[in-house]
Design an enzyme around this catalytic site. Structure first.
Site, mmCIF file in Angstrom:
data_model
loop_
_atom_site.group_PDB
_atom_site.id
_atom_site.type_symbol
_atom_site.label_atom_id
_atom_site.label_comp_id
_atom_site.label_asym_id
_atom_site.label_seq_id
_atom_site.Cartn_x
_atom_site.Cartn_y
_atom_site.Cartn_z
ATOM 1 N N GLY A 192 12.034 -8.272 17.513
ATOM 2 C CA GLY A 192 13.249 -9.097 17.606
ATOM 3 C C GLY A 192 14.471 -8.331 17.122
ATOM 4 O O GLY A 192 15.548 -8.398 17.730
ATOM 5 N N THR B 167 0.826 -1.216 0.000
ATOM 6 C CA THR B 167 0.000 0.000 0.000
ATOM 7 C C THR B 167 0.861 1.268 0.000
ATOM 8 O O THR B 167 0.334 2.353 -0.179
ATOM 9 C CB THR B 167 -0.996 0.038 1.185
ATOM 10 O OG1 THR B 167 -0.262 -0.048 2.408
ATOM 11 C CG2 THR B 167 -2.004 -1.103 1.102
ATOM 12 N N GLY B 168 2.150 1.139 0.185
ATOM 13 C CA GLY B 168 3.051 2.291 0.071
ATOM 14 C C GLY B 168 3.286 2.606 -1.403
ATOM 15 O O GLY B 168 2.898 1.828 -2.280
ATOM 16 N N TYR C 153 -7.784 -6.173 11.368
ATOM 17 C CA TYR C 153 -6.918 -5.022 11.670
ATOM 18 C C TYR C 153 -6.912 -4.770 13.177
ATOM 19 O O TYR C 153 -5.850 -4.668 13.795
ATOM 20 C CB TYR C 153 -7.445 -3.799 10.924
ATOM 21 C CG TYR C 153 -6.605 -2.548 11.064
ATOM 22 C CD1 TYR C 153 -5.329 -2.479 10.521
ATOM 23 C CD2 TYR C 153 -7.112 -1.423 11.703
ATOM 24 C CE1 TYR C 153 -4.576 -1.318 10.622
ATOM 25 C CE2 TYR C 153 -6.367 -0.258 11.806
ATOM 26 C CZ TYR C 153 -5.095 -0.209 11.265
ATOM 27 O OH TYR C 153 -4.346 0.942 11.365
ATOM 28 N N TYR D 125 7.484 -7.708 25.377
ATOM 29 C CA TYR D 125 8.926 -7.462 25.174
ATOM 30 C C TYR D 125 9.430 -6.412 26.162
ATOM 31 O O TYR D 125 10.556 -6.487 26.636
ATOM 32 C CB TYR D 125 9.215 -7.013 23.730
ATOM 33 C CG TYR D 125 9.558 -8.167 22.822
ATOM 34 C CD1 TYR D 125 8.600 -9.117 22.476
ATOM 35 C CD2 TYR D 125 10.844 -8.336 22.316
ATOM 36 C CE1 TYR D 125 8.915 -10.189 21.653
ATOM 37 C CE2 TYR D 125 11.164 -9.403 21.490
ATOM 38 C CZ TYR D 125 10.198 -10.320 21.160
ATOM 39 O OH TYR D 125 10.514 -11.381 20.350
ATOM 40 N N LYS E 146 -3.673 -5.298 15.678
ATOM 41 C CA LYS E 146 -3.049 -4.184 16.408
ATOM 42 C C LYS E 146 -3.132 -4.414 17.919
ATOM 43 O O LYS E 146 -2.209 -4.034 18.654
ATOM 44 C CB LYS E 146 -3.723 -2.866 16.029
ATOM 45 C CG LYS E 146 -3.423 -2.416 14.593
ATOM 46 C CD LYS E 146 -1.970 -1.980 14.397
ATOM 47 C CE LYS E 146 -1.747 -1.310 13.053
ATOM 48 N NZ LYS E 146 -0.350 -0.948 12.834
ATOM 49 N N TYR F 49 16.636 -8.758 8.613
ATOM 50 C CA TYR F 49 17.853 -8.310 9.280
ATOM 51 C C TYR F 49 18.370 -7.066 8.578
ATOM 52 O O TYR F 49 18.363 -6.991 7.353
ATOM 53 C CB TYR F 49 18.940 -9.396 9.312
ATOM 54 C CG TYR F 49 20.077 -8.959 10.201
ATOM 55 C CD1 TYR F 49 19.919 -8.989 11.590
ATOM 56 C CD2 TYR F 49 21.246 -8.449 9.677
ATOM 57 C CE1 TYR F 49 20.927 -8.535 12.426
ATOM 58 C CE2 TYR F 49 22.263 -7.992 10.506
ATOM 59 C CZ TYR F 49 22.097 -8.039 11.873
ATOM 60 O OH TYR F 49 23.083 -7.574 12.712
#
Ligand code: UDP
Length: 317
Positions: free
Chosen positions: A102, A35-36, A145, A159, A149, A62
């Site tokens: 991560g 969508t960008g 969606y 985290y 989220k 990475y």
């Protein structure tokens, strides 16, 4: 600082990139262009402080070199897009957030999650403070969606609590401005594009539902300040100026001087009836609030859409 912005070629991701670069930071943009759009980052092609990686964050990711921040903005964000892309939407909220977290942990970077007012669902509390837990239908069409989220927020907090990661969560309310896709499907872009092309302006339902619209530069400034100065609890960033959808349509008609008529179309399932941010927390913690009024913001957005090639204004195929 050197930061990674996922969804970096998107509407908000690209504006946020400009904000970091303006302060002298380095930015790595990552996007898979679902969508960008490449036009949103075309002006950065020769910027020495900018790098772009075409990649899907929902797969293993990475990035070489140091990173001080990982800002996760990748996701379809218009209801039409996430209805057409339900599984990529769930994956980028879940797997994409996991990969981005991560990476942040590996680099010792601050993690920033772009969350949404959709976590409040069809709210029973108005305006919505961050302490409100929301009213979301997990199995409805918007659930892909909203729940992605909500999961992303839970994963971010895990985290933070379990790994001690430095994290931020912004809940973004309806935002509009240049670089939205003309046929993105959201209300501001739809109304402006329809008005400019003299097509009927499509009001879903009777137009009495409300939204509170924040101009992109205000939203991005709030996000930037939250990244720099905020804490780990979720923070609403939005403009509390609330309008009905019909009022918005009338303003767009007036500003574009169009003769296009208003037409009513069926209200999408689970469409929230009201929405308005309580920004007490952002004001107190960041000293931030929106500055751009709706008419000024709409005029700038109209000027942007009016400048686009006709090719990009065509209806969705
Ligand atoms: N809407 C509308 N006409 C359109 C597009 C949207 O009346 O052409 C309505 C939609 O039903 C919702 C509001 O405008 O009530 C905001 O929709 P949008 O898709 O921009 O974002 P949402 O806040 O629903 O995520």
């Amino acid at each position: 600082m050197r930061v990674l912005i996922t969804g970096g070629a998107g509407f908000l991701g690209s504006h946020l990139t400009d904000r970091f670069l303006a302060d002298g930071h380095e930015v790595v943009g990552l996007d898979n262009f679902i969508t960008g759009h490449p036009d949103n980052i075309a002006h950065l092609a020769s910027n020495q402080k900018y790098e772009f990686v075409q990649h899907n964050i929902s797969t293993y990711t990475y990035v070489k070199g140091k990173l001080d921040g990982v800002l996760h903005f990748a996701s379809p964000a218009s209801p039409i897009d996430y209805l057409e892309l339900p599984i990529p939407t769930l994956k980028v909220g879940a797997l994409g957030t996991h990969n981005a977290l991560g990476l942040a942990k590996e680099k010792g970077a601050r993690f920033f999650l772009a969350s949404t007012s959709e976590v409040y669902g069809d709210p029973l509390v108005h305006p919505q403070p961050e302490t409100y837990w929301g009213n979301v239908n997990p199995v409805g069409p918007r659930g892909v969606y909203d729940e992605a989220k909500r999961f992303a927020e839970a994963l971010t907090m895990a985290y933070h609590r379990f790994h001690g990661l430095d994290t931020r969560i912004v809940r973004i309310f309806n935002t509009y401005g240049p670089r939205m896709r003309p046929r993105d499907g959201r209300v501001v872009s739809n109304f402006i594009v329809q008005a400019l092309r003299n097509e009927p302006i499509t009001i879903y339902g009777d137009g009495s539902q409300t939204r509170s619209f924040c101009y992109a530069s205000d939203e991005v400034e709030g996000i930037y300040q939250l990244f720099m100065k905020g804490d780990s609890d979720p923070c609403n960033i939005g403009n509390p100026d609330e309008y009905t959808v019909r009022q918005l349509a009338e303003m767009v008609r007036e500003l574009t001087k169009t003769t296009a008529p208003l037409v009513e179309r069926p209200l999408p399932e689970d469409d929230p009836k009201i929405r308005k941010p309580d920004i007490t927390r952002a004001r107190a913690m960041l000293g931030w609030e929106a500055k751009v009024g709706i008419r000024e913001g709409l005029q700038k957005t109209i000027d942007y859409f009016a400048s686009l090639p006709a090719e990009r204004m065509k209806p969705r195929g």
